[in-house]
Design an enzyme around this catalytic site. Structure first.
Site, PDB file in Angstrom:
ATOM      1  N   HIS A 151      28.385 -56.144  82.872  1.00 11.46           N
ATOM      2  CA  HIS A 151      27.011 -55.635  82.782  1.00 11.46           C
ATOM      3  C   HIS A 151      26.297 -55.638  84.138  1.00 11.46           C
ATOM      4  O   HIS A 151      25.533 -54.728  84.437  1.00 11.46           O
ATOM      5  CB  HIS A 151      26.223 -56.424  81.723  1.00 11.46           C
ATOM      6  CG  HIS A 151      26.674 -56.105  80.335  1.00 11.46           C
ATOM      7  ND1 HIS A 151      27.164 -57.049  79.457  1.00 11.46           N
ATOM      8  CD2 HIS A 151      26.755 -54.918  79.683  1.00 11.46           C
ATOM      9  CE1 HIS A 151      27.502 -56.462  78.317  1.00 11.46           C
ATOM     10  NE2 HIS A 151      27.267 -55.176  78.432  1.00 11.46           N
ATOM     11  N   GLN A 196      32.010 -47.018  62.669  1.00  8.07           N
ATOM     12  CA  GLN A 196      33.153 -47.761  63.195  1.00  8.07           C
ATOM     13  C   GLN A 196      33.268 -49.132  62.542  1.00  8.07           C
ATOM     14  O   GLN A 196      32.328 -49.614  61.921  1.00  8.07           O
ATOM     15  CB  GLN A 196      32.983 -47.927  64.708  1.00  8.07           C
ATOM     16  CG  GLN A 196      31.656 -48.567  65.104  1.00  8.07           C
ATOM     17  CD  GLN A 196      31.124 -48.108  66.447  1.00  8.07           C
ATOM     18  OE1 GLN A 196      31.881 -47.631  67.278  1.00  8.07           O
ATOM     19  NE2 GLN A 196      29.820 -48.255  66.690  1.00  8.07           N
ATOM     20  N   ASP A 226      24.982 -53.822  72.328  1.00  2.70           N
ATOM     21  CA  ASP A 226      25.056 -55.289  72.380  1.00  2.70           C
ATOM     22  C   ASP A 226      23.888 -55.888  73.165  1.00  2.70           C
ATOM     23  O   ASP A 226      23.619 -57.079  73.071  1.00  2.70           O
ATOM     24  CB  ASP A 226      26.396 -55.717  72.989  1.00  2.70           C
ATOM     25  CG  ASP A 226      26.678 -55.008  74.308  1.00  2.70           C
ATOM     26  OD1 ASP A 226      25.980 -55.283  75.290  1.00  2.70           O
ATOM     27  OD2 ASP A 226      27.586 -54.155  74.359  1.00  2.70           O
ATOM     28  N   ASP A 236      22.196 -40.362  68.137  1.00  2.00           N
ATOM     29  CA  ASP A 236      23.328 -39.882  68.923  1.00  2.00           C
ATOM     30  C   ASP A 236      22.819 -39.567  70.324  1.00  2.00           C
ATOM     31  O   ASP A 236      21.871 -38.785  70.488  1.00  2.00           O
ATOM     32  CB  ASP A 236      23.881 -38.612  68.254  1.00  2.00           C
ATOM     33  CG  ASP A 236      25.145 -38.118  68.923  1.00  2.00           C
ATOM     34  OD1 ASP A 236      25.438 -38.552  70.060  1.00  2.00           O
ATOM     35  OD2 ASP A 236      25.848 -37.294  68.311  1.00  2.00           O
ATOM     36  N   GLY A 237      23.439 -40.170  71.319  1.00  2.00           N
ATOM     37  CA  GLY A 237      23.022 -39.958  72.705  1.00  2.00           C
ATOM     38  C   GLY A 237      23.025 -38.492  73.090  1.00  2.00           C
ATOM     39  O   GLY A 237      22.194 -38.055  73.894  1.00  2.00           O
ATOM     40  N   ASP A 289      34.866 -46.276  74.789  1.00  2.00           N
ATOM     41  CA  ASP A 289      35.893 -45.331  75.254  1.00  2.00           C
ATOM     42  C   ASP A 289      36.052 -44.206  74.239  1.00  2.00           C
ATOM     43  O   ASP A 289      35.795 -44.399  73.047  1.00  2.00           O
ATOM     44  CB  ASP A 289      37.251 -46.054  75.394  1.00  2.00           C
ATOM     45  CG  ASP A 289      37.223 -47.057  76.540  1.00  2.00           C
ATOM     46  OD1 ASP A 289      36.179 -47.198  77.179  1.00  2.00           O
ATOM     47  OD2 ASP A 289      38.264 -47.686  76.776  1.00  2.00           O
ATOM     48  N   ASP A 293      26.715 -46.822  78.795  1.00  2.00           N
ATOM     49  CA  ASP A 293      27.480 -48.004  78.347  1.00  2.00           C
ATOM     50  C   ASP A 293      28.111 -47.641  77.015  1.00  2.00           C
ATOM     51  O   ASP A 293      27.791 -48.215  75.976  1.00  2.00           O
ATOM     52  CB  ASP A 293      26.532 -49.205  78.233  1.00  2.00           C
ATOM     53  CG  ASP A 293      27.286 -50.499  77.992  1.00  2.00           C
ATOM     54  OD1 ASP A 293      28.515 -50.521  78.185  1.00  2.00           O
ATOM     55  OD2 ASP A 293      26.645 -51.489  77.593  1.00  2.00           O
TER      56      ASP A 293
HETATM   57  N1  SAM Z   1      31.418 -52.534  77.113  1.00  2.00           N
HETATM   58  C1  SAM Z   1      31.910 -51.540  76.268  1.00  2.00           C
HETATM   59  C2  SAM Z   1      33.142 -50.857  76.773  1.00  2.00           C
HETATM   60  O1  SAM Z   1      33.632 -51.215  77.828  1.00  2.00           O
HETATM   61  O2  SAM Z   1      33.646 -49.960  76.096  1.00  2.00           O
HETATM   62  C3  SAM Z   1      30.854 -50.626  75.746  1.00  2.00           C
HETATM   63  C4  SAM Z   1      30.001 -51.463  74.851  1.00  2.00           C
HETATM   64  S1  SAM Z   1      28.746 -50.768  73.919  1.00  2.00           S
HETATM   65  C5  SAM Z   1      28.814 -51.863  72.541  1.00  2.00           C
HETATM   66  C6  SAM Z   1      29.347 -49.212  73.295  1.00  2.00           C
HETATM   67  C7  SAM Z   1      28.342 -48.577  72.362  1.00  2.00           C
HETATM   68  O3  SAM Z   1      28.400 -47.141  72.451  1.00  2.00           O
HETATM   69  C8  SAM Z   1      28.565 -48.881  70.876  1.00  2.00           C
HETATM   70  O4  SAM Z   1      27.541 -49.718  70.409  1.00  2.00           O
HETATM   71  C9  SAM Z   1      28.560 -47.515  70.175  1.00  2.00           C
HETATM   72  O5  SAM Z   1      27.882 -47.534  68.943  1.00  2.00           O
HETATM   73  C10 SAM Z   1      27.873 -46.660  71.223  1.00  2.00           C
HETATM   74  N2  SAM Z   1      28.116 -45.213  71.100  1.00  2.00           N
HETATM   75  C11 SAM Z   1      29.300 -44.565  70.928  1.00  2.00           C
HETATM   76  N3  SAM Z   1      29.100 -43.238  70.840  1.00  2.00           N
HETATM   77  C12 SAM Z   1      27.750 -43.030  70.963  1.00  2.00           C
HETATM   78  C13 SAM Z   1      26.913 -41.893  70.950  1.00  2.00           C
HETATM   79  N4  SAM Z   1      27.424 -40.682  70.778  1.00  2.00           N
HETATM   80  N5  SAM Z   1      25.580 -42.054  71.119  1.00  2.00           N
HETATM   81  C14 SAM Z   1      25.048 -43.290  71.280  1.00  2.00           C
HETATM   82  N6  SAM Z   1      25.796 -44.414  71.294  1.00  2.00           N
HETATM   83  C15 SAM Z   1      27.125 -44.295  71.142  1.00  2.00           C
END
Ligand code: SAM
Length: 289
Positions: A72, A41, A96, A147-148, A168, A165
């Protein structure tokens, strides 16, 4: 998207995925500190007028240092205090470090943070130090770049609390994380008396409504909480909590007060009273969250 307007540079959040394209939010840029297209991204960290420092991923607001505590604290503490004695916690996403910071305020023994994007973690450490507040260096934290979806398939009934967390659902990687089959996987790694918490978008947002509906089907016990986060301009943010065995709606204010005091939590927004008030929904949403 960046634009010059009224003699200033502005960064505009893109239209929310799946929502009507009828309005845009702009933030006046003071300085861009970081802008890099990572493997997954576009990552941008920007000093803004009025919102302080902000993190954008693919042009969607993730946080502002001015308002992130609301988000948070609401994502983490209602779940942690609904759990009797949470020791092992999983955060999916959260690169973050803000959710990690809040989890570590509790007497936990092991916290996994699994984020797919190492650039978000590294840039946040460097440019958003007030968010993680050295949480990444805590010996209880285990930071994994993965990857989660893959990580979660490797455990069974292990965690007391699971915190989603995640960004979207804007692309293939993040979209899968809000589907029913993924929630079922999360349920498998959660202990019977564990508690799950996820950010589920704005009250009125389509993706959030679908995610909340699927979560409600997945967990026998389920509540939605809401809070207004100043940098999320579309309205109130929702947090969805689920459990297999803990009747979340039945935990009394007195119990939450006792646990809050025992944990000696220092918070700026969350309190036991906010815990109780945040489940009160507007009438038009009571039947259909
Ligand atoms: N506060 C935010 C919001 O309201 O959308 C979320 C913040 S946090 C930075 C979102 C994180 O999800 C990102 O760092 C992104 O890299 C991570 N992410 C997205 N898809 C993911 C996945 N499949 N596995 C692990 N992390 C993921």
């Amino acid at each position: 998207m960046r634009k010059k307007l009224f003699g200033k540079e502005w960064i505009f959040e893109k239209f929310l995925p799946g929502e009507p394209q009828t309005g845009l939010e702009g933030f006046a840029v003071k300085k861009t500190l970081y802008a890099k297209r990572s493997q997954y991204q576009m990552v941008e960290i920007v000093d803004t007028e009025g919102f302080d420092r902000m993190l954008f991923l693919d042009n969607l607001v993730q946080l502002s240092t001015k308002h992130e505590a609301v988000y948070h604290e609401m994502l983490v503490h209602p779940a942690m205090l609904s759990c009797l004695a949470p020791k092992k916690v999983l955060i999916l996403g959260g690169g973050d470090g803000g959710a990690l910071r809040e989890v570590l305020k509790h007497s936990v023994t092991e916290v996994f943070l699994v984020d797919i994007d190492k650039d978000v973690i590294e840039a946040s450490k460097k440019y958003l130090p007030s968010v993680s507040q050295h949480a990444f260096n805590d010996p209880r934290a285990r930071v994994i770049v993965a990857d989660g979806l893959k990580f979660i398939s490797q455990h069974k009934e292990y965690f007391d609390c699971i915190i989603f967390d995640l960004s979207d659902p804007d692309n293939e990687v993040s979209s899968r994380m809000f589907e029913r089959r993924f929630f079922e996987k999360a349920k498998r790694v959660l202990k019977q008396d564990g508690v799950f918490s996820a950010q589920t978008g704005y009250l009125t947002e389509d993706f959030g409504k679908k995610a909340r509906m699927e979560l409600q089907k997945s967990f026998p016990f389920f509540v939605v909480r809401r809070a207004y986060v100043g940098s999320f301009r579309e309205g109130e943010q929702t947090f969805s909590l689920g459990s297999k065995k803990v009747n979340l709606a039945a935990i009394s204010l007195a119990t939450i007060r006792k646990r809050f005091e025992r944990a000696k939590l220092a918070t700026t927004y969350y309190s036991p009273e906010i815990h109780a008030a945040s489940t009160v929904l507007p009438r038009y949403l009571m039947e259909n969250i």
